[in-house]
Design an enzyme around this catalytic site. Sequence first.
Site, mmCIF file in Angstrom:
data_model
loop_
_atom_site.group_PDB
_atom_site.id
_atom_site.type_symbol
_atom_site.label_atom_id
_atom_site.label_comp_id
_atom_site.label_asym_id
_atom_site.label_seq_id
_atom_site.Cartn_x
_atom_site.Cartn_y
_atom_site.Cartn_z
ATOM 1 N N ASN A 161 0.879 -1.259 -0.165
ATOM 2 C CA ASN A 161 0.106 0.062 0.016
ATOM 3 C C ASN A 161 0.906 1.165 -0.110
ATOM 4 O OD1 ASN A 161 0.830 -0.628 2.762
ATOM 5 N ND2 ASN A 161 -1.087 0.265 3.543
ATOM 6 N N GLU A 259 4.082 -3.876 12.480
ATOM 7 C CA GLU A 259 3.176 -2.717 12.200
ATOM 8 C C GLU A 259 2.038 -3.308 11.476
ATOM 9 O OE1 GLU A 259 3.643 0.957 12.428
ATOM 10 O OE2 GLU A 259 5.373 0.239 14.034
ATOM 11 N N CYS A 293 -3.052 2.002 6.445
ATOM 12 C CA CYS A 293 -3.329 1.311 7.704
ATOM 13 C C CYS A 293 -3.857 2.234 8.872
ATOM 14 C CB CYS A 293 -2.218 0.684 8.335
ATOM 15 S SG CYS A 293 -0.846 2.063 8.215
HETATM 16 P P1 NAD Z 1 -0.298 -8.914 4.174
HETATM 17 O O1 NAD Z 1 -0.077 -9.360 5.561
HETATM 18 O O2 NAD Z 1 -1.117 -9.866 3.301
HETATM 19 O O3 NAD Z 1 0.933 -8.579 3.318
HETATM 20 C C1 NAD Z 1 2.058 -7.957 3.826
HETATM 21 C C2 NAD Z 1 3.516 -8.585 3.449
HETATM 22 O O4 NAD Z 1 3.489 -9.775 3.881
HETATM 23 C C3 NAD Z 1 3.555 -8.622 1.807
HETATM 24 O O5 NAD Z 1 4.860 -8.293 1.613
HETATM 25 C C4 NAD Z 1 2.976 -9.929 1.646
HETATM 26 O O6 NAD Z 1 3.696 -10.852 0.354
HETATM 27 C C5 NAD Z 1 3.617 -10.769 2.760
HETATM 28 N N1 NAD Z 1 2.930 -12.224 3.187
HETATM 29 C C6 NAD Z 1 1.553 -12.351 3.038
HETATM 30 N N2 NAD Z 1 1.474 -13.673 3.388
HETATM 31 C C7 NAD Z 1 2.488 -13.922 4.156
HETATM 32 C C8 NAD Z 1 2.973 -15.164 5.062
HETATM 33 N N3 NAD Z 1 2.079 -15.941 5.068
HETATM 34 N N4 NAD Z 1 4.065 -15.200 5.513
HETATM 35 C C9 NAD Z 1 5.027 -14.141 5.341
HETATM 36 N N5 NAD Z 1 4.721 -13.112 4.656
HETATM 37 C C10 NAD Z 1 3.473 -12.994 4.068
HETATM 38 O O7 NAD Z 1 -1.111 -7.488 4.144
HETATM 39 P P2 NAD Z 1 -1.345 -6.477 2.818
HETATM 40 O O8 NAD Z 1 -2.761 -7.063 2.715
HETATM 41 O O9 NAD Z 1 -0.278 -6.607 1.897
HETATM 42 O O10 NAD Z 1 -1.491 -5.158 3.526
HETATM 43 C C11 NAD Z 1 -2.662 -4.845 4.131
HETATM 44 C C12 NAD Z 1 -2.640 -4.968 5.774
HETATM 45 O O11 NAD Z 1 -1.404 -4.163 6.244
HETATM 46 C C13 NAD Z 1 -3.765 -4.213 6.396
HETATM 47 O O12 NAD Z 1 -4.304 -4.956 7.523
HETATM 48 C C14 NAD Z 1 -3.113 -2.943 6.808
HETATM 49 O O13 NAD Z 1 -3.668 -2.253 8.040
HETATM 50 C C15 NAD Z 1 -1.709 -3.368 7.151
HETATM 51 N N6 NAD Z 1 -0.627 -2.289 7.143
HETATM 52 C C16 NAD Z 1 -0.140 -1.719 8.414
HETATM 53 C C17 NAD Z 1 0.730 -0.778 8.197
HETATM 54 C C18 NAD Z 1 1.030 -0.116 9.518
HETATM 55 O O14 NAD Z 1 2.194 0.846 9.491
HETATM 56 N N7 NAD Z 1 0.779 -0.550 10.873
HETATM 57 C C19 NAD Z 1 0.913 -0.191 7.163
HETATM 58 C C20 NAD Z 1 0.559 -0.659 5.823
HETATM 59 C C21 NAD Z 1 -0.288 -1.811 5.851
#
Ligand code: NAD
Length: 488
Positions: A161, A259, A293
């Site tokens: 994102n 995060e 987020c």
């Molecule tokens: P996600 O957890 O699906 O993916 C995040 C990252 O993790 C990606 O690089 C993805 O390829 C990887 N990933 C996915 N499945 C995995 C697994 N089983 N093992 C290891 N890595 C894995 O999240 P998303 O859909 O990409 O992002 C949305 C979420 O992230 C929302 O909940 C949002 O709130 C959160 N987010 C939080 C922040 C923050 O600063 N707190 C910032 C941005 C997004």
Amino acid sequence: MSLVTTELISSGATLPMLIGGEWRVSDDSEVKGVTNPATLDLVARISYGGASQAKEACDAASAAFPAWAATSTRGRSDILISTSELIAERAKEIGELLSIETGKALNEAIGEVKFSAEYFKWFAEEIRRPRGEVFALEDPTRRQMTISRPIGVVASLTPWNFPVSIQARKLAPALAAGCSVVARPSEKAPIAVSELFRALVDAGVPDGVVNMIYGPASEQSYALIEHPSLRAISFTGSTPVGSSLMRLASERILRCALELGGDAPFIIFADADLDAAIEGLFIAKFRNNGQSCIAANRVFVEREVFDEVVDRIAKRTSSLRVGDPMSGQPIDIGPLIDQSRVRDVSGMVSEALSKGATFIGDPPIIPDGPNYIRPGFLKDVPMDCRLARDEVFGPVAGVFPFDSELAAIRMANDTEMGLAGYAYSRDSSRIFRIAEGLNVGILGLNHPLPSVAYAPMGGVKRSGLGREGAHLGLEEFMETTYLSIGVS
Ligand code: NAD
């Protein structure tokens, strides 16, 4: 200016990983396409590795760590300052790549790249400040103090994102601290972020200090966590993935900075400047197409001004500009990242509508295209709907009335998450009561855009562990050693 990545894309080349100072397209790995979410056109192909690339990258980071850790803070700082300058010079071109791969508005994408440059500059300056403590002379036979050391090799695992600024928020403090890094960007937005690594290489970062791999998320993350040299993971993404990574990391007692997801309340009191509150709400909800987020996720409005706020929301919603960020026309909201996001957000809206909720106002004009949805706010959303209880992560939110300050705080805290919150009021005493009453890590009070490099970002409860940005962000990548020195 033409970026190396843009030239590679134009020539049809596969975008490489960076391992041990070499830009490599792996022979034994797949090639994966990256699509533009507005058009579904193929934007680029990336070399998509596996566990073996994760291991190689970690070996390279481990070999590079001692010399980087021993480099003077001035030396590391100079490289990070040059990196910051290169990123800022290239912001427009990197922003264009970012906009194409994520669908975010071009001005937001360029803003994100400039914000990333800020992180490198800020941590380059912060690492040169004094660290450690010398204790008072409690025991005259000893002198006692602490020193800080870099924690070691770090895995930087980031989402799609804000793929550039979130990676910068981890890379800059880790490198400033003297750590070496293996970064794994999201496969959904892997293009623009690669230019951070090109800037670092151009600025003179030694081979192996930063490594960037592409490949399957769980396979590569698990390979990194199992690697004996890895000492810390810094992950941004969803709570379920963060929690599973933490479980694995606990086997090796790795430091975890997480995060995770948000569910930000946005509270409007009757005594607020309503013009500012509505302006702030539209920024906090629709920035990055609602996929932030810290996005406003539940809107609470004091009953006295509920109807007026609903009217104002209705007027403003129909004039939102929805479209392809690369169409040449200015837009407020672009497409969602992919069909899975569309299904998730649409499912929440359908459930709420089926239980009696209604959209506030007429919809804006929405272009044809697979990843566009109707943005806006809904009222009369029953509290048992997912729209009232879950993180939406899209350009939609429910608006709920409340009757007292205490009720607003109770409703706002009625969630397992605790990343961000917002409140608008002209009463300065109330602002402090809200600040102390809301159980979140980040608060925008009469202000919708809290993120800056010099302040700590992070959540409480299931929204995460640790802080990014500010001096606290640097501590995540450092160890403290206590020295007790006998003196005769
Ligand atoms: P996600 O957890 O699906 O993916 C995040 C990252 O993790 C990606 O690089 C993805 O390829 C990887 N990933 C996915 N499945 C995995 C697994 N089983 N093992 C290891 N890595 C894995 O999240 P998303 O859909 O990409 O992002 C949305 C979420 O992230 C929302 O909940 C949002 O709130 C959160 N987010 C939080 C922040 C923050 O600063 N707190 C910032 C941005 C997004």
